[in-house]
Design an enzyme around this catalytic site. Structure first.
Site, PDB file in Angstrom:
ATOM      1  N   LYS A 173       0.843  -1.183   0.000  1.00 51.20           N
ATOM      2  CA  LYS A 173       0.000   0.000   0.000  1.00 51.20           C
ATOM      3  C   LYS A 173       0.880   1.234   0.000  1.00 51.20           C
ATOM      4  O   LYS A 173       2.040   1.198   0.420  1.00 51.20           O
ATOM      5  CB  LYS A 173      -0.961   0.011   1.193  1.00 51.20           C
ATOM      6  CG  LYS A 173      -0.325   0.145   2.571  1.00 51.20           C
ATOM      7  CD  LYS A 173       0.106   1.526   2.992  1.00 51.20           C
ATOM      8  CE  LYS A 173      -1.020   2.542   2.875  1.00 51.20           C
ATOM      9  NZ  LYS A 173      -0.483   3.910   3.250  1.00 51.20           N
ATOM     10  N   GLY A 174       0.321   2.352  -0.458  1.00 47.40           N
ATOM     11  CA  GLY A 174       1.056   3.605  -0.428  1.00 47.40           C
ATOM     12  C   GLY A 174       0.860   4.374  -1.708  1.00 47.40           C
ATOM     13  O   GLY A 174       1.097   3.844  -2.787  1.00 47.40           O
ATOM     14  N   VAL A 175       0.397   5.610  -1.586  1.00 51.13           N
ATOM     15  CA  VAL A 175       0.198   6.448  -2.764  1.00 51.13           C
ATOM     16  C   VAL A 175       0.664   7.878  -2.535  1.00 51.13           C
ATOM     17  O   VAL A 175       0.702   8.679  -3.468  1.00 51.13           O
ATOM     18  CB  VAL A 175      -1.285   6.456  -3.209  1.00 51.13           C
ATOM     19  CG1 VAL A 175      -1.672   5.124  -3.796  1.00 51.13           C
ATOM     20  CG2 VAL A 175      -2.212   6.825  -2.057  1.00 51.13           C
ATOM     21  N   THR A 184       9.835   1.768   0.584  1.00 52.60           N
ATOM     22  CA  THR A 184       8.801   2.788   0.600  1.00 52.60           C
ATOM     23  C   THR A 184       7.491   2.173   1.024  1.00 52.60           C
ATOM     24  O   THR A 184       7.272   0.998   0.806  1.00 52.60           O
ATOM     25  CB  THR A 184       8.661   3.469  -0.769  1.00 52.60           C
ATOM     26  OG1 THR A 184       7.859   4.628  -0.627  1.00 52.60           O
ATOM     27  CG2 THR A 184       8.038   2.561  -1.787  1.00 52.60           C
ATOM     28  N   ASN A 386      -4.709  15.870   0.028  1.00 51.89           N
ATOM     29  CA  ASN A 386      -3.874  16.193   1.176  1.00 51.89           C
ATOM     30  C   ASN A 386      -4.342  17.427   1.942  1.00 51.89           C
ATOM     31  O   ASN A 386      -4.059  17.568   3.132  1.00 51.89           O
ATOM     32  CB  ASN A 386      -2.424  16.353   0.722  1.00 51.89           C
ATOM     33  CG  ASN A 386      -1.807  15.005   0.389  1.00 51.89           C
ATOM     34  OD1 ASN A 386      -1.490  14.232   1.294  1.00 51.89           O
ATOM     35  ND2 ASN A 386      -1.700  14.697  -0.892  1.00 51.89           N
ATOM     36  N   THR A 391      -9.480  16.143   7.880  1.00 45.92           N
ATOM     37  CA  THR A 391     -10.744  16.828   8.171  1.00 45.92           C
ATOM     38  C   THR A 391     -11.882  16.313   7.307  1.00 45.92           C
ATOM     39  O   THR A 391     -12.964  16.832   7.314  1.00 45.92           O
ATOM     40  CB  THR A 391     -10.590  18.342   7.964  1.00 45.92           C
ATOM     41  OG1 THR A 391     -10.076  18.587   6.643  1.00 45.92           O
ATOM     42  CG2 THR A 391      -9.664  18.945   8.990  1.00 45.92           C
TER      43      THR A 391
END
Length: 391
Positions: A173-175, A184, A386, A391
């Site tokens: 996972k990771g973007v 990474t 981002n 929120t």
């Protein structure tokens, strides 16, 4: 990018996923475990703010005898003080008890928002429920685990390969927050091949160097980066060199999936630097191009603006051996520098840049070394994801 996900684990592995209260709904906790003793290798972030999961896992991985990985999604458990350390230790202890193995054989990954404590009451309830179900709790497929690991990912990442009588299956996972300083994101690789710890470690480090360490989305290094491989030997021995080649190919597959799913991304960007003085120079220059916001936005807009590529090369001011007159730049197969293409070629070039994958190839004219790095375009979607993250 179409992808065929592996549907089963290598022999001797089983997995669990479920909802542990880390996000509003859906699976957010996973466990992959070997039913028999195993050997392992792992690499971790070099961030100064490495989270408790990384600190604890680094200690557990030192023995090269890991046989289980658990991942908590949506909460990084970073910058949470002594409480975070205690919570990470409790989680590994509960996973170990669930599996009937020592806590020191469990690796923990935690990914998501920084600075928030884990919802331990909900997690404890989840582990109690899983313990009550016994073996029935362990029926998850690789795709289920990859989905449970996701945070801002838009799709799960898995890959599978065969090597001799054995198989290798990876989940990742990771973007975002992807500029590796070891590997990474989170990536776990499982194999039923029988290998020595030394051969496994060498294969992992070589694979990471050519794949995950050649990936960048936004130049930011995560506090939680972890990559690990566990080999339980259930399928018998394999040739170490053949295994290393297959592992590198699988990691490249995962790297491409991660790059193409970068936050807000619409395209995979591949930058190759060839005819460099050495591999390190090739990678440095390639990274400066793939990380350039101006290059990334040009790729997003399908604008063949090679001036931005030259700018990104030129800001490597310590590379004093680079001479502009020796440099060549291609977008795909079309050379754009030093010979400027004509109007008809430019129109075709813009069309090529509207494809899902864009290649930029740079020649430095200094030697025979080369490197390829992977990234993505930069869109308004990255800012939105981002800006609204917590929120």
């Amino acid at each position: 990018m179409t992808h065929n996900h592996p549907t089963t684990w290598p022999a001797g592995f089983r997995a669990h996923t479920g909802h542990g209260g880390l996000r509003g709904s859906g699976d957010d906790i996973s466990i992959v475990a070997s039913d028999r003793p195993a050997v392992s290798a792992a690499m971790f972030t070099r961030s100064l703010f490495a989270g408790p999961a990384v600190v604890l896992s680094r200690a557990h991985a030192a023995g090269q005898r890991l046989r289980a990985v658990t991942t908590l999604a949506q909460n990084a458990n970073v910058a949470t003080g002594r409480r975070g350390e205690e919570n990470a230790a409790e989680i590994t202890g509960r996973v170990a008890a669930l599996l009937g193995i020592p806590a020191g054989e469990v690796l923990i990954g935690s990914t998501g928002v920084i600075g928030r404590p884990l919802p331990m009451d909900a997690l404890r309830a989840h582990f109690d429920e899983a313990a009550g179900r016994g073996p029935a709790a362990f029926g998850a497929r690789p795709l289920d685990v990859a989905r449970a690991m996701m945070t801002t990912d838009t799709r799960p990442k898995t890959a599978g390969r065969a090597v001799g009588p054995a198989r290798v299956v990876g989940v990742a996972k990771g973007v975002g927050m992807l500029e590796p300083d070891m590997a990474t994101m989170l990536a776990y690789l499982f194999t039923d091949a029988a290998l020595s710890p030394a051969d496994l470690d060498a294969a992992l480090r070589a694979a990471v160097d050519r794949t995950f360490n050649c990936l960048s989305v936004d130049t930011d290094t995560s506090t939680s980066d972890t990559v690990a491989v566990i080999a339980n030997g259930a399928a018998g021995p394999v040739d170490p060199d053949a295994f290393a080649a297959v592992l590198a190919d699988l990691c490249l597959d995962l790297t491409r999936q991660l790059a193409s799913d970068g936050e807000g991304a619409t395209k995979l960007l591949r930058v190759t630097v060839e005819r460099a003085a050495d591999p390190a120079q090739a990678r440095r220059v390639a990274k400066s191009v793939v990380n350039s916001p101006l290059v990334k936005t040009a790729v997003h807009g399908a604008d063949p603006n090679w001036g931005r590529v030259l700018m990104a090369i030129g800001k490597n001011t310590d590379e004093t051996t680079i001479v502009p007159g020796r440099v060549t730049v291609r977008f795909g197969a079309v050379e754009v520098y030093p010979d400027e293409p004509g109007p008809d070629t430019l129109a075709g070039l813009a069309a090529a840049m509207r494809q899902d994958e864009v290649d930029i190839v740079i020649g430095l004219g200094l030697g025979q070394a080369a490197a390829t790095v992977y990234g993505c375009d930069l869109s308004a979607g990255y800012v939105r994801v981002n800006a609204d993250y917590t929120t």
